[in-house]
Motif scaffolding. Structure first.
Motif, PDB file in Angstrom:
ATOM      1  N   THR A   1       0.858  -1.182   0.000  1.00 41.99           N
ATOM      2  CA  THR A   1       0.000   0.000   0.000  1.00 41.99           C
ATOM      3  C   THR A   1       0.895   1.233   0.000  1.00 41.99           C
ATOM      4  O   THR A   1       1.974   1.235   0.605  1.00 41.99           O
ATOM      5  CB  THR A   1      -0.950   0.024   1.217  1.00 41.99           C
ATOM      6  OG1 THR A   1      -1.836   1.151   1.109  1.00 41.99           O
ATOM      7  CG2 THR A   1      -0.187   0.134   2.524  1.00 41.99           C
ATOM      8  N   GLY A   2       0.480   2.284  -0.680  1.00 41.32           N
ATOM      9  CA  GLY A   2       1.297   3.497  -0.743  1.00 41.32           C
ATOM     10  C   GLY A   2       0.551   4.623  -1.414  1.00 41.32           C
ATOM     11  O   GLY A   2      -0.493   4.424  -2.044  1.00 41.32           O
ATOM     12  N   GLY A   3       1.082   5.810  -1.271  1.00 38.17           N
ATOM     13  CA  GLY A   3       0.447   6.960  -1.895  1.00 38.17           C
ATOM     14  C   GLY A   3       1.332   8.184  -1.867  1.00 38.17           C
ATOM     15  O   GLY A   3       2.271   8.288  -1.069  1.00 38.17           O
ATOM     16  N   TYR A   4       1.020   9.103  -2.766  1.00 35.31           N
ATOM     17  CA  TYR A   4       1.711  10.388  -2.836  1.00 35.31           C
ATOM     18  C   TYR A   4       0.660  11.479  -2.924  1.00 35.31           C
ATOM     19  O   TYR A   4      -0.328  11.361  -3.675  1.00 35.31           O
ATOM     20  CB  TYR A   4       2.622  10.452  -4.056  1.00 35.31           C
ATOM     21  CG  TYR A   4       3.157  11.849  -4.347  1.00 35.31           C
ATOM     22  CD1 TYR A   4       4.125  12.424  -3.520  1.00 35.31           C
ATOM     23  CD2 TYR A   4       2.677  12.593  -5.418  1.00 35.31           C
ATOM     24  CE1 TYR A   4       4.604  13.700  -3.765  1.00 35.31           C
ATOM     25  CE2 TYR A   4       3.154  13.861  -5.684  1.00 35.31           C
ATOM     26  CZ  TYR A   4       4.120  14.420  -4.859  1.00 35.31           C
ATOM     27  OH  TYR A   4       4.585  15.688  -5.098  1.00 35.31           O
ATOM     28  N   ALA A   5       0.839  12.542  -2.148  1.00 34.29           N
ATOM     29  CA  ALA A   5      -0.084  13.677  -2.155  1.00 34.29           C
ATOM     30  C   ALA A   5       0.691  14.963  -2.363  1.00 34.29           C
ATOM     31  O   ALA A   5       1.657  15.232  -1.637  1.00 34.29           O
ATOM     32  CB  ALA A   5      -0.874  13.739  -0.847  1.00 34.29           C
ATOM     33  N   HIS A   6       0.276  15.729  -3.349  1.00 33.99           N
ATOM     34  CA  HIS A   6       0.803  17.082  -3.556  1.00 33.99           C
ATOM     35  C   HIS A   6      -0.334  18.048  -3.243  1.00 33.99           C
ATOM     36  O   HIS A   6      -1.354  18.060  -3.937  1.00 33.99           O
ATOM     37  CB  HIS A   6       1.285  17.270  -4.985  1.00 33.99           C
ATOM     38  CG  HIS A   6       1.737  18.681  -5.273  1.00 33.99           C
ATOM     39  ND1 HIS A   6       2.907  19.203  -4.767  1.00 33.99           N
ATOM     40  CD2 HIS A   6       1.142  19.687  -5.969  1.00 33.99           C
ATOM     41  CE1 HIS A   6       3.036  20.460  -5.162  1.00 33.99           C
ATOM     42  NE2 HIS A   6       1.979  20.776  -5.889  1.00 33.99           N
ATOM     43  N   THR A   7      -0.167  18.825  -2.199  1.00 37.57           N
ATOM     44  CA  THR A   7      -1.225  19.697  -1.701  1.00 37.57           C
ATOM     45  C   THR A   7      -0.689  21.107  -1.543  1.00 37.57           C
ATOM     46  O   THR A   7       0.233  21.338  -0.750  1.00 37.57           O
ATOM     47  CB  THR A   7      -1.757  19.196  -0.343  1.00 37.57           C
ATOM     48  OG1 THR A   7      -2.133  17.826  -0.460  1.00 37.57           O
ATOM     49  CG2 THR A   7      -2.946  20.024   0.113  1.00 37.57           C
ATOM     50  N   LYS A   8      -1.259  22.034  -2.269  1.00 31.23           N
ATOM     51  CA  LYS A   8      -0.870  23.434  -2.151  1.00 31.23           C
ATOM     52  C   LYS A   8      -2.003  24.187  -1.456  1.00 31.23           C
ATOM     53  O   LYS A   8      -2.983  24.585  -2.065  1.00 31.23           O
ATOM     54  CB  LYS A   8      -0.580  24.046  -3.521  1.00 31.23           C
ATOM     55  CG  LYS A   8       0.041  25.431  -3.444  1.00 31.23           C
ATOM     56  CD  LYS A   8       0.431  25.940  -4.819  1.00 31.23           C
ATOM     57  CE  LYS A   8       1.079  27.331  -4.730  1.00 31.23           C
ATOM     58  NZ  LYS A   8       1.482  27.840  -6.064  1.00 31.23           N
ATOM     59  N   ALA A   9      -1.854  24.344  -0.139  1.00 30.78           N
ATOM     60  CA  ALA A   9      -2.874  24.992   0.686  1.00 30.78           C
ATOM     61  C   ALA A   9      -2.386  26.373   1.088  1.00 30.78           C
ATOM     62  O   ALA A   9      -1.361  26.497   1.758  1.00 30.78           O
ATOM     63  CB  ALA A   9      -3.180  24.148   1.913  1.00 30.78           C
ATOM     64  N   ARG A  10      -3.122  27.383   0.686  1.00 27.73           N
ATOM     65  CA  ARG A  10      -2.705  28.767   0.912  1.00 27.73           C
ATOM     66  C   ARG A  10      -3.889  29.634   1.331  1.00 27.73           C
ATOM     67  O   ARG A  10      -5.044  29.335   1.032  1.00 27.73           O
ATOM     68  CB  ARG A  10      -2.098  29.365  -0.363  1.00 27.73           C
ATOM     69  CG  ARG A  10      -0.893  28.611  -0.929  1.00 27.73           C
ATOM     70  CD  ARG A  10       0.325  28.744  -0.035  1.00 27.73           C
ATOM     71  NE  ARG A  10       1.525  28.212  -0.655  1.00 27.73           N
ATOM     72  CZ  ARG A  10       1.942  26.956  -0.512  1.00 27.73           C
ATOM     73  NH1 ARG A  10       1.222  26.098   0.212  1.00 27.73           N
ATOM     74  NH2 ARG A  10       3.066  26.544  -1.094  1.00 27.73           N
ATOM     75  N   VAL A  11      -3.561  30.751   2.017  1.00 24.03           N
ATOM     76  CA  VAL A  11      -4.539  31.809   2.259  1.00 24.03           C
ATOM     77  C   VAL A  11      -4.634  32.630   0.976  1.00 24.03           C
ATOM     78  O   VAL A  11      -3.631  33.193   0.518  1.00 24.03           O
ATOM     79  CB  VAL A  11      -4.131  32.705   3.442  1.00 24.03           C
ATOM     80  CG1 VAL A  11      -5.126  33.836   3.620  1.00 24.03           C
ATOM     81  CG2 VAL A  11      -4.018  31.879   4.713  1.00 24.03           C
ATOM     82  N   VAL A  12      -5.803  32.683   0.375  1.00 25.09           N
ATOM     83  CA  VAL A  12      -5.975  33.390  -0.897  1.00 25.09           C
ATOM     84  C   VAL A  12      -6.188  34.873  -0.661  1.00 25.09           C
ATOM     85  O   VAL A  12      -5.598  35.730  -1.319  1.00 25.09           O
ATOM     86  CB  VAL A  12      -7.154  32.794  -1.694  1.00 25.09           C
ATOM     87  CG1 VAL A  12      -7.380  33.575  -2.989  1.00 25.09           C
ATOM     88  CG2 VAL A  12      -6.880  31.328  -2.005  1.00 25.09           C
ATOM     89  N   SER A  13      -7.055  35.204   0.272  1.00 22.44           N
ATOM     90  CA  SER A  13      -7.300  36.604   0.604  1.00 22.44           C
ATOM     91  C   SER A  13      -7.579  36.707   2.089  1.00 22.44           C
ATOM     92  O   SER A  13      -8.066  35.753   2.710  1.00 22.44           O
ATOM     93  CB  SER A  13      -8.485  37.154  -0.191  1.00 22.44           C
ATOM     94  OG  SER A  13      -9.678  36.447   0.114  1.00 22.44           O
ATOM     95  N   ALA A  14      -7.244  37.840   2.669  1.00 17.90           N
ATOM     96  CA  ALA A  14      -7.400  38.045   4.104  1.00 17.90           C
ATOM     97  C   ALA A  14      -8.329  39.222   4.348  1.00 17.90           C
ATOM     98  O   ALA A  14      -8.583  40.040   3.455  1.00 17.90           O
ATOM     99  CB  ALA A  14      -6.046  38.281   4.760  1.00 17.90           C
ATOM    100  N   ASN A  15      -8.825  39.312   5.598  1.00 17.67           N
ATOM    101  CA  ASN A  15      -9.709  40.433   5.890  1.00 17.67           C
ATOM    102  C   ASN A  15      -8.885  41.703   6.120  1.00 17.67           C
ATOM    103  O   ASN A  15      -7.660  41.699   6.064  1.00 17.67           O
ATOM    104  CB  ASN A  15     -10.594  40.117   7.104  1.00 17.67           C
ATOM    105  CG  ASN A  15      -9.786  39.927   8.387  1.00 17.67           C
ATOM    106  OD1 ASN A  15      -8.636  40.341   8.487  1.00 17.67           O
ATOM    107  ND2 ASN A  15     -10.405  39.302   9.369  1.00 17.67           N
TER     108      ASN A  15
END
Length: 791
Positions: A651-665
């Motif tokens: 069993t195996g896996g690869y994850a590419h995740t680009k998690a960002r703040v797009v806009s702020a208050n």
């Protein structure tokens, strides 16, 4: 309003489906092969998964999972990412807690020191997210700081993406559903003896954990079945003074009323006492300045005690082969208390000691008593029917319940600037000489304003429906909707400030398309939504709760394959999740800091801000929050599960995740573009086990695993002056760990020897709830020996 929200979603969904169809047209001929019979629902924790023409033994991931749709269908017929990790996986990885398995699951990481601190596809869950971990489809854990034990777990279903349509409020990254062990018709008895010891530079760890698992029929006709699962033990961790004393008992009964109806009653008692630990600190938000990983800043007698009682009822009735009814109810009574010295922060610099923040910590004398209850029910009816040759599987359901939280601060004394009796050196803390907690005042202020006793009640009601529509053998669609009503109240039982109310209603849609050219491969695209009402206990720097619910939309497309008679399973998924109005934990301000921020124009005073009798503002205390604008997580995942040869499982896996703040208050414009905390851009996992077939090595097995977690950050930028280098605020280095396992079967005894963190890697697993003063170190090399005796 609903049509305005759904229209762009359907456009993007159709575009994704079109692209998948074009890709399939190029590869269609290659996969043209005879379709075998449909495999069954998820296997239990046994050693095999069967179809009409093949038996695959020892696989780690099942071909069916119910959590994503609440339907008994194949993973290939589900337009979402879902994995069902069975008992073979749990035994191969050989851990005591569910959270220790996350590093071998794709798209998920631990993100703190409690059982609820998890990152799914870049979005973090916490103790306020009751649906982050479900048990048999319902919320509520008996112990919050410790993860659920694997001894009572049959399998774990991991569902990724927004899931509010079927489950109500939830973070958009996904959730875990723990399927507990149920009574079986065949008598089986297992006694397990587990022991472990540290074998690295920090070799203090040692412990033992015996357990039992008995099941079978009570009556001669097999209509009443029982199961008892229990464990108790003692462990000493690698960190100074750390220990844990767990007790877990889970009895259950199943009454098979007839061939179509059954009822299961389950109970659970769990008690866990441990040394209270706030873990490591990073001076100047620089992880290179962290002290040795066994350093602790709490006193030897500081402790955390938790206990929980749970009662569950699960009932099922088949009206016919095409109509089924399920109802489940879960009640949780949880209690925890702590007496300890918290790390409060870094000593403020002074002209006489300008480097104080790099050398000295301040601490807080703290007492806390928390009580929580969960009372939730879910009922649904699914039936199959045809309309003009189109097959439908319709699910209609509803439920809800109540969650209460009584959070009572019995002591909350922060040392003032001049106070030094609780200060400790960051690298060489002198532990064991602090005055007793009873020698300190209950609170810093004379008004005892910090001794809050917040009582929160959350009432949830929801109704939902979904329909799996089959247009022949190749094309399927799923549509669904939920109406959710959430009502919250909060009051401080020590002050006459009245009750604060929050009431939120939401209509949430989902849609999915599936193209299945053969029974072995499917392409899918889906759109789903989620929301989370702001916790009633959340507060800004004024102690107010002006926050609105978060809302998220998730787009996903991918392919799923079951090839070579189910010996090779591949899942590929692309996802794009947008989330609005996220709460971010920030530092509460003192009155001086608050007035300075108001004078500078960075904070505006609301008209209902609380004030003292002399007119001064009353700042929020404890943990404060800000609501940022929009976050986005995009990426792709590739997962593989294979049985290439008899006895060999991968069993195996690869994850590419680009998690960002797009806009702020407007208050936090400098956070736009920042990386999400505890979310690596890249993560990789791999585990394989081979059991020798015959010969001199018969009954011997070997396991090998690698887990890689890429760079992460521990903070969103706390101020405009934060340098925010390319890698983010307080970057946490990437790390990789290697595990080894040996397995041997000797008649009715299964022996396992596991080496965790073979190369004794030093790493920071996560930045916890308070970032630079709550960094959780990874476990050094650990040796675990387990004997399971079956009779």
């Amino acid at each position: 309003m609903i049509m305005q929200q759904r229209t762009p979603a359907l456009v993007r969904l159709a575009a994704t489906a079109s692209a998948l169809a074009l890709a399939m047209s190029a590869a269609g001929g290659a996969w043209a092969q005879a379709a075998p019979a449909q495999p069954p629902a998820p296997a239990a924790d046994d050693t095999e998964t069967t179809t009409a023409d093949i038996v695959v033994k020892g696989r780690f991931v099942d071909t069916g999972a119910t959590s994503a749709t609440k339907l008994d269908i194949r993973v290939l017929d589900t337009p979402f990412s879902v994995d069902s990790y069975n008992g073979n996986f749990l035994k191969a990885i050989e851990t005591t807690n569910v959270s220790d398995l996350y590093k071998y699951m794709t798209g998920i990481q631990r993100a703190g020191n409690t059982g609820y601190d998890i990152t799914f596809r870049g979005f973090k869950t916490s103790g306020n997210d009751r649906n982050a971990i479900l048990t048999d489809g319902l919320p509520g854990l008996s112990v919050r700081f410790g993860s659920p034990p694997t001894i009572g777990t049959e399998r774990i279903e991991l569902v990724k993406g927004a899931t509010s349509v079927l489950y109500g409020q939830a973070q958009p990254g996904g959730f875990i559903n723990i399927i507990t062990k149920k009574p079986k018709a065949t008598a089986a008895y297992q006694v397990e003896l587990k022991g472990f010891t540290g074998a690295g530079t920090y070799g203090r760890a040692i412990g033992y954990l015996p357990s039992i698992d008995f099941t079978g029929p009570i009556t001669s006709d097999g209509s009443v079945l029982y199961r008892v699962v229990a464990e108790a033990g003692y462990s000493r961790g690698f960190r100074t003074d750390s220990y844990e004393k767990p007790i877990y008992i889970a009895p259950s009964l199943t009454w098979k009323i007839d061939s179509r109806t059954d009822i299961t009653l389950q109970g659970e008692y769990r008690r866990d006492k441990s040394h209270y630990d706030t873990y490591l600190v990073a001076p100047n938000r620089d992880v290179s300045l962290i002290a040795p990983i066994n350093t602790t800043y709490q006193e030897p007698n500081d402790y955390l005690l938790e206990r929980g009682y749970i009662g569950t009822v699960l009932a099922h009735h088949d009206f016919s082969d095409k109509a089924k009814f399920n109802i489940s109810y879960r009640y949780v009574d949880h209690f925890d208390t702590q007496l300890n010295f918290d790390v409060n922060g870094f000593k403020a610099a002074t002209p006489a000691n300008p480097t104080a923040p790099l050398t000295t910590l301040t601490r807080r004398a703290r007492g806390q008593i928390n009580k929580r209850t969960y009372s939730f029910v879910d009922a649904n009816f699914d039936f199959k029917f045809d309309t003009f040759g189109i097959r439908h599987t319709l699910l209609i359901g509803g439920g809800g319940g109540q969650e209460t939280a009584s959070l009572d601060r019995t002591q909350f004394y922060n040392c003032t600037t001049a106070c030094t009796s609780l200060d400790v050196n960051i690298n060489n803390p002198v532990i064991g000489s602090a005055p007793p907690l009873t020698s300190f005042p209950l609170d810093t202020s004379s008004s005892l304003a910090n001794l809050t006793w917040r009582f929160t009640t959350q009432n949830s009601i929801g109704v939902y429906a979904s329909d799996l529509i089959e247009f022949g053998d190749m094309f399927k669609a799923m549509v669904g909707v939920r109406y959710a009503d959430e009502h919250q109240t909060i009051q401080d039982l020590r002050t006459p400030n009245g009750v604060q109310y929050k009431h939120d209603r939401k209509t949430l849609p989902l849609a999915g398309l599936i193209f299945e050219p053969t029974r072995q491969i499917s392409f899918y695209a889906s759109y789903a939504t989620s929301f989370v009402p702001t916790a009633a206990a959340s507060q800004d720097v004024f102690g107010l709760n002006p926050f609105v619910p978060t809302y998220a939309q998730s787009y996903e497309g991918g392919a799923k394959m079951e090839l070579f008679n189910h010996r090779l399973n591949i899942t590929m998924a692309y996802f794009d999740i947008e989330k609005q109005n996220t709460l971010n934990t920030t530092t509460c301000l003192t009155l001086v800091q608050l007035n300075a921020a108001i004078a500078a124009g960075t904070i505006t005073v609301p008209s209902n801000a609380p004030r003292a009798a002399n007119g001064d503002l009353i700042p929020g205390t404890g943990t404060c929050s800000d609501q940022i604008g929009k976050e986005r997580s995009r990426g792709f995942e590739i997962e593989l599960n294979a049985s290439p040869l008899p006895g060999w499982t991968i069993t195996g896996g690869y994850a590419h995740t680009k998690a960002r703040v797009v806009s702020a208050n407007a208050k936090l414009p400098y956070q736009a573009g920042a990386r999400e905390t505890n979310s690596p851009d890249d993560a990789l996992n791999f585990w394989t086990r081979y059991d020798f077939q015959g010969g001199a090595l018969d009954n011997l097995g070997v396991g090998f695993g690698v887990s890689y977690i890429g760079k992460r950050v521990g903070f969103l930028p706390p101020s405009a002056s934060d340098p925010r280098p390319e890698n983010g605020t307080m970057p946490l280095p990437a790390y990789a760990t290697v595990d080894l396992g040996l397995y041997y079967k000797l008649k009715n005894i299964d022996l396992t020897f596991k080496v965790t963190n073979l190369f004794d890697k030093r790493y920071i697993e996560s930045a916890g709830f308070t970032g630079d003063i709550n960094l959780v170190p990874g476990t050094p090399r650990l040796l675990t020996a387990t004997a399971r005796i079956h009779f």
